[in-house]
Write an enzyme that holds these catalytic residues in place. Structure first.
Site, PDB file in Angstrom:
ATOM      1  N   GLU A  53       4.193 -49.898 -71.382  1.00 38.91           N
ATOM      2  CA  GLU A  53       5.183 -50.952 -71.649  1.00 38.91           C
ATOM      3  C   GLU A  53       4.543 -51.963 -72.591  1.00 38.91           C
ATOM      4  O   GLU A  53       3.661 -52.715 -72.185  1.00 38.91           O
ATOM      5  CB  GLU A  53       5.620 -51.622 -70.346  1.00 38.91           C
ATOM      6  CG  GLU A  53       6.552 -50.751 -69.565  1.00 38.91           C
ATOM      7  CD  GLU A  53       7.503 -51.529 -68.655  1.00 38.91           C
ATOM      8  OE1 GLU A  53       7.590 -52.766 -68.748  1.00 38.91           O
ATOM      9  OE2 GLU A  53       8.153 -50.865 -67.843  1.00 38.91           O
ATOM     10  N   ASP A  73      14.575 -49.832 -69.561  1.00 41.85           N
ATOM     11  CA  ASP A  73      13.802 -51.052 -69.342  1.00 41.85           C
ATOM     12  C   ASP A  73      14.765 -52.153 -68.933  1.00 41.85           C
ATOM     13  O   ASP A  73      15.776 -52.389 -69.603  1.00 41.85           O
ATOM     14  CB  ASP A  73      13.021 -51.440 -70.610  1.00 41.85           C
ATOM     15  CG  ASP A  73      11.836 -52.304 -70.235  1.00 41.85           C
ATOM     16  OD1 ASP A  73      10.944 -51.807 -69.533  1.00 41.85           O
ATOM     17  OD2 ASP A  73      11.816 -53.489 -70.608  1.00 41.85           O
ATOM     18  N   ASP A 103      17.247 -56.759 -56.152  1.00 48.85           N
ATOM     19  CA  ASP A 103      18.621 -56.620 -55.651  1.00 48.85           C
ATOM     20  C   ASP A 103      18.963 -57.562 -54.480  1.00 48.85           C
ATOM     21  O   ASP A 103      20.074 -58.099 -54.444  1.00 48.85           O
ATOM     22  CB  ASP A 103      18.902 -55.170 -55.236  1.00 48.85           C
ATOM     23  CG  ASP A 103      19.198 -54.283 -56.432  1.00 48.85           C
ATOM     24  OD1 ASP A 103      19.465 -54.824 -57.518  1.00 48.85           O
ATOM     25  OD2 ASP A 103      19.176 -53.049 -56.274  1.00 48.85           O
ATOM     26  N   LYS A 139      27.151 -50.249 -56.682  1.00 48.86           N
ATOM     27  CA  LYS A 139      26.338 -51.054 -57.617  1.00 48.86           C
ATOM     28  C   LYS A 139      26.583 -50.579 -59.050  1.00 48.86           C
ATOM     29  O   LYS A 139      26.777 -51.389 -59.960  1.00 48.86           O
ATOM     30  CB  LYS A 139      24.847 -50.942 -57.243  1.00 48.86           C
ATOM     31  CG  LYS A 139      23.923 -51.785 -58.113  1.00 48.86           C
ATOM     32  CD  LYS A 139      22.466 -51.632 -57.723  1.00 48.86           C
ATOM     33  CE  LYS A 139      21.558 -52.160 -58.834  1.00 48.86           C
ATOM     34  NZ  LYS A 139      20.133 -51.869 -58.610  1.00 48.86           N
ATOM     35  N   ARG A 147      22.821 -51.553 -65.086  1.00 45.29           N
ATOM     36  CA  ARG A 147      22.472 -50.141 -65.305  1.00 45.29           C
ATOM     37  C   ARG A 147      23.728 -49.288 -65.413  1.00 45.29           C
ATOM     38  O   ARG A 147      23.810 -48.402 -66.269  1.00 45.29           O
ATOM     39  CB  ARG A 147      21.557 -49.648 -64.166  1.00 45.29           C
ATOM     40  CG  ARG A 147      21.093 -48.191 -64.334  1.00 45.29           C
ATOM     41  CD  ARG A 147      19.875 -47.854 -63.508  1.00 45.29           C
ATOM     42  NE  ARG A 147      18.754 -48.709 -63.889  1.00 45.29           N
ATOM     43  CZ  ARG A 147      18.383 -49.815 -63.212  1.00 45.29           C
ATOM     44  NH1 ARG A 147      19.008 -50.161 -62.107  1.00 45.29           N
ATOM     45  NH2 ARG A 147      17.396 -50.562 -63.633  1.00 45.29           N
TER      46      ARG A 147
END
Ligand code: IMP
Length: 193
Positions: free
Chosen positions: A33, A62, A155, A173, A179
């Site tokens: 990363e 990411d 979350d 979700k 996402r």
């Protein structure tokens, strides 16, 4: 076959739930990363490295949590902050300010080494390196005291529409998450190829 490259089982569960086992297979690889103030270059560099490792089409994801009162912190440093301070400490930090609004952002990067030639398609990064496509999803919410046993990462402290993401199933979700939105725009393009 498309390889979803990650070491994070939570991300993989949600991607599998959305795209289905016939579309993706998981590839457990910890790509580098890079440090950057925004997620896009991090995801693009990760997808290129993952493609070089796997040799077949890959997707990497990411993501980060951006708190408005702290100019977007932890943002691209979300994984580092989760590992070092922990989610509870981010909640404690949020309690020091009145504005607890925040957003999750997900940048999904696809790389196939240039195999799919779709010059006018969405998300194309044309910077002279291996071709990459980026698909982005955002969702706004509020930082709250931790609630719920589902999900992963931040979350439990991210509330949207009255429930935290940890109080939702992966399916629920995905219907509104960062996402889920990135996956939707990726799937819309990928299904056309
Ligand atoms: P990275 O995308 O691997 O850099 O991880 C970003 C950080 O955000 C990690 O600490 C993850 O646990 C967290 N994260 C990524 N996506 C989500 C999500 O959907 N919900 C909660 N936390 C997340």
């Amino acid at each position: 076959m498309l390889h979803y490259v990650t070491t994070n089982p939570g991300k993989l569960r949600e991607a599998r739930q959305y795209l289905g086992d016939e579309t993706i297979t998981d590839y457990d690889y910890d790509y580098t990363e890079i440090q950057h103030a925004s997620l896009e270059p991090i995801a693009a560099a990760g997808a290129r490295e993952a493609y070089r490792e796997v040799g077949e089409p890959v997707v990497v994801d990411d993501s980060g949590l951006f708190l408005d009162a702290f100019d977007g912190f932890p943002g691209p440093y979300s994984a580092y902050v989760e590992d070092t301070l922990g989610v509870e400490t981010v909640w404690e930090l949020a309690q020091t300010v009145e504005d607890r609004s925040a957003a999750f952002r997900c940048v999904m990067a696809y790389c196939d080494g240039g195999a799919v030639d779709d010059p006018t398609g969405p998300g194309r990064v044309d910077d002279g390196e291996l071709p990459v496509r980026l698909f982005v999803g955002d969702v706004a919410g509020t930082i709250v005291a931790p609630r719920g046993d589902g999900g992963f990462g931040y979350d439990p402290i991210f509330e949207h529409d009255g429930s935290t993401f940890a109080e939702r199933s992966s399916e629920a979700k995905n219907e509104l998450s960062h996402r889920g939105r990135a996956l939707a725009s990726f799937a819309e393009w990928h299904d056309r190829q």
